[in-house]
Design a protein around this motif. Structure first.
Motif, PDB file in Angstrom:
ATOM      1  N   ASP A  24       2.408   1.699  -3.414  1.00 44.08           N
ATOM      2  CA  ASP A  24       1.389   2.171  -4.373  1.00 44.08           C
ATOM      3  C   ASP A  24       1.160   3.672  -4.186  1.00 44.08           C
ATOM      4  O   ASP A  24       1.055   4.422  -5.161  1.00 44.08           O
ATOM      5  CB  ASP A  24       0.073   1.402  -4.195  1.00 44.08           C
ATOM      6  CG  ASP A  24       0.180  -0.050  -4.682  1.00 44.08           C
ATOM      7  OD1 ASP A  24       1.153  -0.362  -5.400  1.00 44.08           O
ATOM      8  OD2 ASP A  24      -0.692  -0.860  -4.325  1.00 44.08           O
ATOM      9  N   ARG A  25       1.109   4.117  -2.942  1.00 45.21           N
ATOM     10  CA  ARG A  25       0.895   5.552  -2.687  1.00 45.21           C
ATOM     11  C   ARG A  25       2.091   6.391  -3.123  1.00 45.21           C
ATOM     12  O   ARG A  25       1.946   7.552  -3.473  1.00 45.21           O
ATOM     13  CB  ARG A  25       0.585   5.790  -1.203  1.00 45.21           C
ATOM     14  CG  ARG A  25      -0.790   5.269  -0.817  1.00 45.21           C
ATOM     15  CD  ARG A  25      -1.176   5.666   0.585  1.00 45.21           C
ATOM     16  NE  ARG A  25      -1.447   7.096   0.715  1.00 45.21           N
ATOM     17  CZ  ARG A  25      -1.866   7.671   1.829  1.00 45.21           C
ATOM     18  NH1 ARG A  25      -2.064   6.931   2.909  1.00 45.21           N
ATOM     19  NH2 ARG A  25      -2.086   8.967   1.885  1.00 45.21           N
TER      20      ARG A  25
ATOM     21  N   ILE B 218       4.218   8.262   4.923  1.00 45.87           N
ATOM     22  CA  ILE B 218       2.762   8.461   4.779  1.00 45.87           C
ATOM     23  C   ILE B 218       2.339   9.820   5.326  1.00 45.87           C
ATOM     24  O   ILE B 218       1.521  10.526   4.730  1.00 45.87           O
ATOM     25  CB  ILE B 218       1.986   7.311   5.470  1.00 45.87           C
ATOM     26  CG1 ILE B 218       2.200   5.999   4.714  1.00 45.87           C
ATOM     27  CG2 ILE B 218       0.498   7.623   5.577  1.00 45.87           C
ATOM     28  CD1 ILE B 218       1.750   6.000   3.263  1.00 45.87           C
TER      29      ILE B 218
ATOM     30  N   ILE C 215       3.209  12.373   2.703  1.00 49.05           N
ATOM     31  CA  ILE C 215       2.276  12.310   1.567  1.00 49.05           C
ATOM     32  C   ILE C 215       0.959  12.994   1.937  1.00 49.05           C
ATOM     33  O   ILE C 215       0.385  13.742   1.147  1.00 49.05           O
ATOM     34  CB  ILE C 215       2.028  10.847   1.138  1.00 49.05           C
ATOM     35  CG1 ILE C 215       3.289  10.255   0.499  1.00 49.05           C
ATOM     36  CG2 ILE C 215       0.861  10.747   0.158  1.00 49.05           C
ATOM     37  CD1 ILE C 215       3.216   8.752   0.235  1.00 49.05           C
ATOM     38  N   GLU C 216       0.488  12.749   3.166  1.00 52.80           N
ATOM     39  CA  GLU C 216      -0.805  13.322   3.562  1.00 52.80           C
ATOM     40  C   GLU C 216      -0.724  14.832   3.742  1.00 52.80           C
ATOM     41  O   GLU C 216      -1.683  15.541   3.474  1.00 52.80           O
ATOM     42  CB  GLU C 216      -1.321  12.613   4.822  1.00 52.80           C
ATOM     43  CG  GLU C 216      -1.831  11.220   4.446  1.00 52.80           C
ATOM     44  CD  GLU C 216      -2.238  10.347   5.612  1.00 52.80           C
ATOM     45  OE1 GLU C 216      -2.014  10.745   6.774  1.00 52.80           O
ATOM     46  OE2 GLU C 216      -2.781   9.260   5.349  1.00 52.80           O
TER      47      GLU C 216
ATOM     48  N   VAL D 192       2.413  13.236  -2.700  1.00 50.90           N
ATOM     49  CA  VAL D 192       3.475  12.276  -2.980  1.00 50.90           C
ATOM     50  C   VAL D 192       4.662  12.919  -3.691  1.00 50.90           C
ATOM     51  O   VAL D 192       5.830  12.573  -3.441  1.00 50.90           O
ATOM     52  CB  VAL D 192       2.932  11.067  -3.772  1.00 50.90           C
ATOM     53  CG1 VAL D 192       2.459  11.461  -5.169  1.00 50.90           C
ATOM     54  CG2 VAL D 192       3.999   9.989  -3.877  1.00 50.90           C
TER      55      VAL D 192
ATOM     56  N   ASP E  74       0.829  -1.213   0.000  1.00 48.87           N
ATOM     57  CA  ASP E  74       0.000   0.000   0.000  1.00 48.87           C
ATOM     58  C   ASP E  74       0.866   1.267   0.000  1.00 48.87           C
ATOM     59  O   ASP E  74       0.570   2.230  -0.707  1.00 48.87           O
ATOM     60  CB  ASP E  74      -0.938   0.026   1.219  1.00 48.87           C
ATOM     61  CG  ASP E  74      -2.064  -1.003   1.112  1.00 48.87           C
ATOM     62  OD1 ASP E  74      -2.238  -1.578   0.006  1.00 48.87           O
ATOM     63  OD2 ASP E  74      -2.757  -1.243   2.121  1.00 48.87           O
TER      64      ASP E  74
END
Length: 506
Positions: free
Chosen positions: A81-82, A308, A311-312, A316, A78
């Motif tokens: 993928d992100r 993560i 990214i948030e 990305v 996951d």
């Protein structure tokens, strides 16, 4: 023309971290670069599911091993993928085909008399899952890679691969193939590792200690040492020992961090020689990330960068850009959420996104939603166009891992020049008079067409944002193989929906 790029397979005893993100993003950039050149690509990444640490991590969470491995494998997948990693093969070493092939490799080496069973007393680091010599330890007697984890004195019977018979042959291979390990600093480090006679490599663990692994084919009381099992993934991913793997294997490049140079530069080549197999084409080695100020990352200090979380907060491409822009080949590099934010705002936002937004919005408002057709070019137009071609041309050549930051620097330098050109030409003044209107059209066309070239180059690095920018410009499909070319934007062609590419983040 083929290129096979591998990342290490990552231990699943912990969650994905910035080191995992970095190696896999760099592999993805190299893949996109080589695809742009017209190569057929294979990129593998994934997880190493065997070994003592993973077995204990499952027990600590009170989960069955199968549940734990499924959960962690999905978590890594996951995250990748992100991160926009276009992997072709996701490795799980619990796969039956992999385990069968590993056992076959071991049996073939055993049959040649190169694996011996003996009693061993030594110092064991659970973090590295390997035995250590006195010279490998710090003055305090700890493993330098796992200073908080106590080393253990171990006395047990195991199987060992004879390493010394292949040491000179490996040194000769390094001498004959100067590209085998890059950059040079790590090639020299590897030669240093091979300067003294090599001890035999322990390739088993008794099942009384570890059960999570591949059974030794010649003694079911033992499982395969986790590194021996993990390294073989690079072959099993391309269906070795079935026919057809050879064409990919001949073009194999391993991307690795400097901490795993020894397994990849010593153990793996000797395993392959012992099995009668050719060596990979290349080891591309990188340094590590440290916190701001050069402080080692640790949860207790609170300077760990969670991919993560980045990214948030920033998207990305902010993370991908920072990783590509800032790693130095043979020295550690600093990273923090603040540093990533600064780089995102100042470079992607101010220098690239802002210019695109200003020029495209101006064009849309003043030229009926179109890109104006250019008139005669001035010396200033020709100069900026030449600079853009020069700055992006290297993205149309084969990129090596260590080249990536310099390629990003070229793009930022030319983005500064484009901003200066736009400010000096001042299209907002040119549009005011009918006699300078055509000049205004040319300036806008040149700016947008240069931005198109830059964005085509950046599809290899920040694909989501670059492709969004190209849609705004209604740019034609990117040709393969790619080279930077001017005048591809359609004069009087429609512009797409203009939006802020890199919204400013506080």
């Amino acid at each position: 023309m083929k290129s096979y790029i591998t990342t290490p397979i990552y231990y699943v005893n912990g969650s994905p971290h910035i080191g995992h993100a970095f190696t896999s993003v760099m592999a993805d950039i190299l893949k996109r670069n080589r695809e742009a050149l017209g190569y057929e690509l294979m990129l593998s990444t994934g997880v190493d599911e065997h070994g003592q640490k993973n077995q204990e991590a499952a027990a600590d969470l009170d989960m069955s091993v199968e549940e734990f491995l499924d959960m962690r494998g999905k978590e890594f997948r996951d995250v990748f993928d992100r991160l926009g990693i276009a992997y072709d093969y996701f490795v799980r070493t619990s796969r039956e085909g992999h385990k069968t092939a590993v056992a076959g490799m071991e049996q073939s080496i055993f049959d040649k008399g190169l694996i011996v069973k003996k009693q061993y007393t030594g110092t064991y680091c659970k973090g590295c899952e390997e035995f250590k010599k006195e010279s490998d330890l710090t003055e305090e007697g700890q493993c330098p890679l796992h200073p908080t984890m106590k080393v253990e004195q171990t006395d047990e019977t195991n199987y060992f691969l004879k390493m010394e018979p292949y040491r000179e042959k490996l040194l000769q291979h390094i001498a004959d193939n100067p590209d085998f390990v890059q950059p040079e600093a790590f090639r020299n480090e590897l030669k240093q590792m091979l300067a003294e006679p090599l001890e035999d490599l322990c390739i088993s663990r008794p099942k009384t200690r570890v059960t999570l692994g591949v059974d030794l084919p010649f003694d079911p009381e033992f499982v395969t040492y986790v590194w021996f099992d993990a390294l073989a993934n690079y072959l099993t991913n391309i269906d070795w020992p079935q026919e057809g793997y050879e064409a990919w294997w001949a073009e194999c490049e391993h991307l690795i961090g400097k901490d795993i140079l020894k397994p990849h530069g010593v153990y793996w080549p000797i395993m392959l020689m012992a099995a009668g197999l050719p060596l990979p084409k290349k080891l591309s080695v990188h340094s590590h990330w440290v916190g701001a100020g050069g402080v080692k990352m640790s949860k207790s200090i609170g300077n760990v960068v969670d991919p993560i979380e980045v990214i948030e907060k920033l998207g990305v491409d902010a993370l991908r850009w920072y990783l590509a822009r800032n790693m130095r080949a043979d020295s550690d590099s600093q990273i923090s959420v603040d540093l990533i934010t600064q780089s995102y705002n100042s470079e992607l936002g101010n220098k690239i996104g802002n210019l695109l937004s200003r020029a495209a919005k101006f064009s849309k408002a003043r030229f009926d939603g179109t890109v104006p057709a250019p008139g005669a070019l001035s010396a200033e137009d020709e100069a900026i166009r030449k600079s853009v071609l020069e700055a992006t041309s290297a993205m149309g050549d084969w990129i090596n891992l260590a080249d990536i930051p310099a390629r990003m620097q070229s793009i930022i330098t030319v983005a500064d020049e484009m901003n200066n050109y736009f400010a000096e030409q001042a299209p907002w003044d040119l549009i005011k008079n009918e006699e300078t209107r055509e000049r205004c059209e040319t300036v806008i066309y040149v700016t947008l067409d240069c931005l198109r070239v830059v964005m085509e180059a950046l599809t290899q690095v920040i694909p989501t944002s670059a492709e969004k920018a190209l849609r705004m410009l209604n740019a034609p499909e990117i040709a393969r193989p790619w080279r930077p070319e001017l005048d591809k934007l359609q004069g009087n062609g429609e512009l797409g929906e203009i939006e802020t590419l890199f919204p400013r983040v506080q």
